[in-house]
Write an enzyme that holds these catalytic residues in place. Structure first.
Site, mmCIF file in Angstrom:
data_model
loop_
_atom_site.group_PDB
_atom_site.id
_atom_site.type_symbol
_atom_site.label_atom_id
_atom_site.label_comp_id
_atom_site.label_asym_id
_atom_site.label_seq_id
_atom_site.Cartn_x
_atom_site.Cartn_y
_atom_site.Cartn_z
ATOM 1 N N HIS A 120 0.812 -1.223 0.000
ATOM 2 C CA HIS A 120 0.000 0.000 0.000
ATOM 3 C C HIS A 120 0.843 1.269 0.000
ATOM 4 O O HIS A 120 0.361 2.329 0.384
ATOM 5 C CB HIS A 120 -0.951 -0.002 1.214
ATOM 6 C CG HIS A 120 -1.963 -1.099 1.150
ATOM 7 N ND1 HIS A 120 -2.686 -1.524 2.250
ATOM 8 C CD2 HIS A 120 -2.376 -1.884 0.123
ATOM 9 C CE1 HIS A 120 -3.493 -2.517 1.888
ATOM 10 N NE2 HIS A 120 -3.317 -2.757 0.614
ATOM 11 N N CYS A 152 4.398 20.701 -12.508
ATOM 12 C CA CYS A 152 3.106 21.082 -13.127
ATOM 13 C C CYS A 152 2.225 21.871 -12.170
ATOM 14 O O CYS A 152 1.061 22.134 -12.468
ATOM 15 C CB CYS A 152 2.367 19.807 -13.578
ATOM 16 S SG CYS A 152 1.653 18.886 -12.207
HETATM 17 C C1 BV8 Z 1 -7.817 -2.165 -5.545
HETATM 18 C C2 BV8 Z 1 -3.934 3.351 2.474
HETATM 19 C C3 BV8 Z 1 -8.587 -2.227 -7.793
HETATM 20 C C4 BV8 Z 1 -2.704 3.753 3.081
HETATM 21 C C5 BV8 Z 1 -5.360 1.430 2.587
HETATM 22 C C6 BV8 Z 1 -11.720 -7.347 -4.270
HETATM 23 C C7 BV8 Z 1 -10.547 -7.225 -5.033
HETATM 24 C C8 BV8 Z 1 -9.920 -5.986 -5.165
HETATM 25 C C9 BV8 Z 1 -10.440 -4.858 -4.510
HETATM 26 C C10 BV8 Z 1 -11.584 -4.981 -3.745
HETATM 27 C C11 BV8 Z 1 -12.218 -6.224 -3.624
HETATM 28 N N1 BV8 Z 1 -13.298 -6.038 -2.820
HETATM 29 C C12 BV8 Z 1 -13.370 -4.748 -2.431
HETATM 30 C C13 BV8 Z 1 -12.360 -4.081 -3.002
HETATM 31 C C14 BV8 Z 1 -12.124 -2.646 -2.826
HETATM 32 C C15 BV8 Z 1 -11.156 -2.341 -1.681
HETATM 33 C C16 BV8 Z 1 -11.382 -3.189 -0.436
HETATM 34 O O1 BV8 Z 1 -10.687 -4.161 -0.204
HETATM 35 N N2 BV8 Z 1 -12.350 -2.812 0.370
HETATM 36 C C17 BV8 Z 1 -12.596 -3.534 1.609
HETATM 37 C C18 BV8 Z 1 -12.744 -2.552 2.742
HETATM 38 C C19 BV8 Z 1 -13.789 -4.422 1.383
HETATM 39 N N3 BV8 Z 1 -9.800 -2.534 -2.138
HETATM 40 C C20 BV8 Z 1 -9.201 -1.514 -2.779
HETATM 41 O O2 BV8 Z 1 -9.779 -0.476 -3.073
HETATM 42 C C21 BV8 Z 1 -7.754 -1.706 -3.168
HETATM 43 N N4 BV8 Z 1 -7.605 -1.306 -4.540
HETATM 44 O O3 BV8 Z 1 -7.919 -3.329 -5.390
HETATM 45 O O4 BV8 Z 1 -7.950 -1.518 -6.774
HETATM 46 C C22 BV8 Z 1 -10.058 -2.289 -7.483
HETATM 47 C C23 BV8 Z 1 -10.699 -1.187 -6.915
HETATM 48 C C24 BV8 Z 1 -12.067 -1.275 -6.618
HETATM 49 C C25 BV8 Z 1 -12.775 -2.454 -6.869
HETATM 50 C C26 BV8 Z 1 -12.100 -3.550 -7.394
HETATM 51 C C27 BV8 Z 1 -10.746 -3.468 -7.706
HETATM 52 C C28 BV8 Z 1 -6.849 -0.772 -2.356
HETATM 53 C C29 BV8 Z 1 -6.744 -1.228 -0.948
HETATM 54 C C30 BV8 Z 1 -5.724 -0.363 -0.183
HETATM 55 C C31 BV8 Z 1 -6.454 0.727 0.534
HETATM 56 N N5 BV8 Z 1 -5.509 1.522 1.309
HETATM 57 N N6 BV8 Z 1 -4.580 2.267 3.211
HETATM 58 C C32 BV8 Z 1 -2.982 4.317 4.415
HETATM 59 O O5 BV8 Z 1 -3.632 5.367 4.522
HETATM 60 O O6 BV8 Z 1 -2.512 3.688 5.344
HETATM 61 S S1 BV8 Z 1 -6.186 0.227 3.442
HETATM 62 C C33 BV8 Z 1 -5.843 0.219 5.104
HETATM 63 O O7 BV8 Z 1 -6.387 -1.022 5.572
HETATM 64 C C34 BV8 Z 1 -4.366 0.160 5.479
HETATM 65 O O8 BV8 Z 1 -3.486 0.039 4.388
HETATM 66 C C35 BV8 Z 1 -4.307 -1.114 6.316
HETATM 67 O O9 BV8 Z 1 -3.076 -1.658 6.286
HETATM 68 C C36 BV8 Z 1 -5.309 -1.924 5.598
HETATM 69 C C37 BV8 Z 1 -5.742 -3.211 6.227
HETATM 70 O O10 BV8 Z 1 -6.063 -2.953 7.562
HETATM 71 P P1 BV8 Z 1 -5.241 -3.794 8.654
HETATM 72 O O11 BV8 Z 1 -3.780 -3.564 8.424
HETATM 73 O O12 BV8 Z 1 -5.710 -5.198 8.637
HETATM 74 O O13 BV8 Z 1 -5.617 -3.058 9.983
HETATM 75 P P2 BV8 Z 1 -6.974 -3.265 10.826
HETATM 76 O O14 BV8 Z 1 -7.057 -2.148 11.794
HETATM 77 O O15 BV8 Z 1 -8.114 -3.538 9.886
HETATM 78 O O16 BV8 Z 1 -6.707 -4.626 11.643
HETATM 79 C C38 BV8 Z 1 -5.695 -4.647 12.646
HETATM 80 C C39 BV8 Z 1 -5.708 -6.039 13.201
HETATM 81 O O17 BV8 Z 1 -4.624 -6.126 14.121
HETATM 82 C C40 BV8 Z 1 -6.969 -6.376 13.971
HETATM 83 O O18 BV8 Z 1 -7.437 -7.658 13.525
HETATM 84 C C41 BV8 Z 1 -6.507 -6.462 15.433
HETATM 85 O O19 BV8 Z 1 -7.177 -7.506 16.123
HETATM 86 C C42 BV8 Z 1 -5.062 -6.797 15.278
HETATM 87 N N7 BV8 Z 1 -4.196 -6.304 16.351
HETATM 88 C C43 BV8 Z 1 -4.360 -5.209 17.146
HETATM 89 N N8 BV8 Z 1 -3.296 -5.115 17.985
HETATM 90 C C44 BV8 Z 1 -2.456 -6.149 17.683
HETATM 91 C C45 BV8 Z 1 -3.020 -6.909 16.641
HETATM 92 N N9 BV8 Z 1 -2.430 -7.993 16.121
HETATM 93 C C46 BV8 Z 1 -1.237 -8.364 16.643
HETATM 94 N N10 BV8 Z 1 -0.619 -7.684 17.649
HETATM 95 C C47 BV8 Z 1 -1.207 -6.585 18.185
HETATM 96 N N11 BV8 Z 1 -0.595 -5.926 19.194
HETATM 97 ZN ZN ZN Z 2 3.029 17.377 -11.190
#
Ligand code: BV8
Ligand code: ZN
Length: 248
Positions: A120, A152
């Site tokens: 990402h 730009c």
């Molecule tokens: C794309 C930006 C083409 C940077 C982020 C199917 C295929 C492809 C795409 C999709 C699909 N279905 C839906 C989509 C669209 C979308 C998507 O996935 N939506 C989801 C919400 C359903 N995907 C996209 O748009 C991607 N692009 O594929 O383009 C496309 C587009 C549209 C439609 C089709 C195709 C782009 C995805 C990237 C988005 N950018 N971030 C930034 O600002 O940081 S996402 C964001 O979520 C971060 O990057 C983060 O890393 C990511 C995932 O979250 P997690 O890292 O898992 O963090 P979270 O808080 O959720 O969980 C933390 C976990 O840690 C918890 O479980 C917790 O219990 C645990 N935890 C807590 N403490 C601890 C711990 N574990 C261990 N130790 C601890 N101490």
């Molecule tokens: Zn530019």
């Protein structure tokens, strides 16, 4: 989910040729960087669509820029935790060990891990919203207003992957290749809800990998894991390293 044990995992790691790890925001939680979906997570206060998307940036560039600069500040003052260092240690012990991260904070690299696959992007890198020109660090972010592109005059934005944007082709392709050939695949600190990153553990398992989830909570992936370690990454990973060192 099966009832495999830590001993089974250590044995698998001892015999493994290829090991891959997918990390998420949970791995950085113990470095003081908030996760996305935990109750006190980043999204809890904001709507992801509003901040990490092209539309969000176009409709309110100042808000999105300020949110990212706030996160850059936190990241620049954060240090890797024991989980990051344990992964760096594992990479030095196991022949072919790849770290695939959804995180944009660079903490794996700060802990000494190399060839980190950043799915990402990176929050400390920027690019022009209009022409895509890369600005890796050489822009003045002290100003409140958003810097402009020298070529730009377009708005500068963080070089991260927003919702609706394609992941860097080389990163996702390399990650899929690593998942396909892994003997052991770890999903650590991720809710496994964001695609296509969330496909990787399934690709690994479909290709015969021993799937391990390290997460204090259950996720949509938990039931597919051969071993579920319900603990934090900063606790679990150093223990795995210590147990592995006893048998190699
Ligand atoms: C794309 C930006 C083409 C940077 C982020 C199917 C295929 C492809 C795409 C999709 C699909 N279905 C839906 C989509 C669209 C979308 C998507 O996935 N939506 C989801 C919400 C359903 N995907 C996209 O748009 C991607 N692009 O594929 O383009 C496309 C587009 C549209 C439609 C089709 C195709 C782009 C995805 C990237 C988005 N950018 N971030 C930034 O600002 O940081 S996402 C964001 O979520 C971060 O990057 C983060 O890393 C990511 C995932 O979250 P997690 O890292 O898992 O963090 P979270 O808080 O959720 O969980 C933390 C976990 O840690 C918890 O479980 C917790 O219990 C645990 N935890 C807590 N403490 C601890 C711990 N574990 C261990 N130790 C601890 N101490
Ligand atoms: Zn530019």
């Amino acid at each position: 989910m099966s009832n495999k044990t830590l001993e089974d995992l250590v044995q698998k790691l001892k015999d493994a040729q290829n090991v891959s790890v997918l990390t998420g925001a949970g791995v950085s939680a113990e470095s003081g960087i908030k996760t996305f979906r935990d109750p006190d997570g980043l999204w809890a206060k904001f709507n992801p669509q509003e901040l990490a998307s092209i539309d969000g940036f176009m409709s309110n560039p100042e808000l999105v820029w300020e949110w990212y600069m706030n996160r850059v500040d936190i990241v620049n003052n954060s240090t890797p935790n024991d989980g990051h260092f344990a992964l760096s240690k594992l990479q030095s012990i196991i022949k072919d060990f790849s770290i695939i991260t959804q995180n944009v904070d660079g903490l794996h690299q700060k802990a000494g891990s190399v060839d980190v696959i950043e799915l990402h992007g990176s929050i400390v890198k920027n690019k022009c919203f209009d022409c895509g020109k890369k600005y890796d660090g050489d822009i003045d972010t002290s100003e409140k207003k958003i810097p402009r592109c020298k070529s730009c005059n377009g708005l500068i934005r963080p070089d991260v992957v927003w919702f609706g944007e394609m992941l860097p082709a080389n990163a996702i392709r390399k990650a899929q290749q690593e998942a396909e050939k892994s003997d052991v695949f770890f999903s650590i600190g991720t809710s496994a809800e964001v695609f296509p990153a969330a496909d990787l553990p399934h690709i690994a398992k479909q290709n015969g990998a021993f799937l391990v989830e390290i997460n204090p909570n259950n996720t949509v992936l938990s039931k597919f894991a051969d071993l579920k370690v319900a603990d934090t990454s900063a606790n679990a990973l150093p223990t795995i390293v210590e147990e592995l060192k006893k048998v190699i």
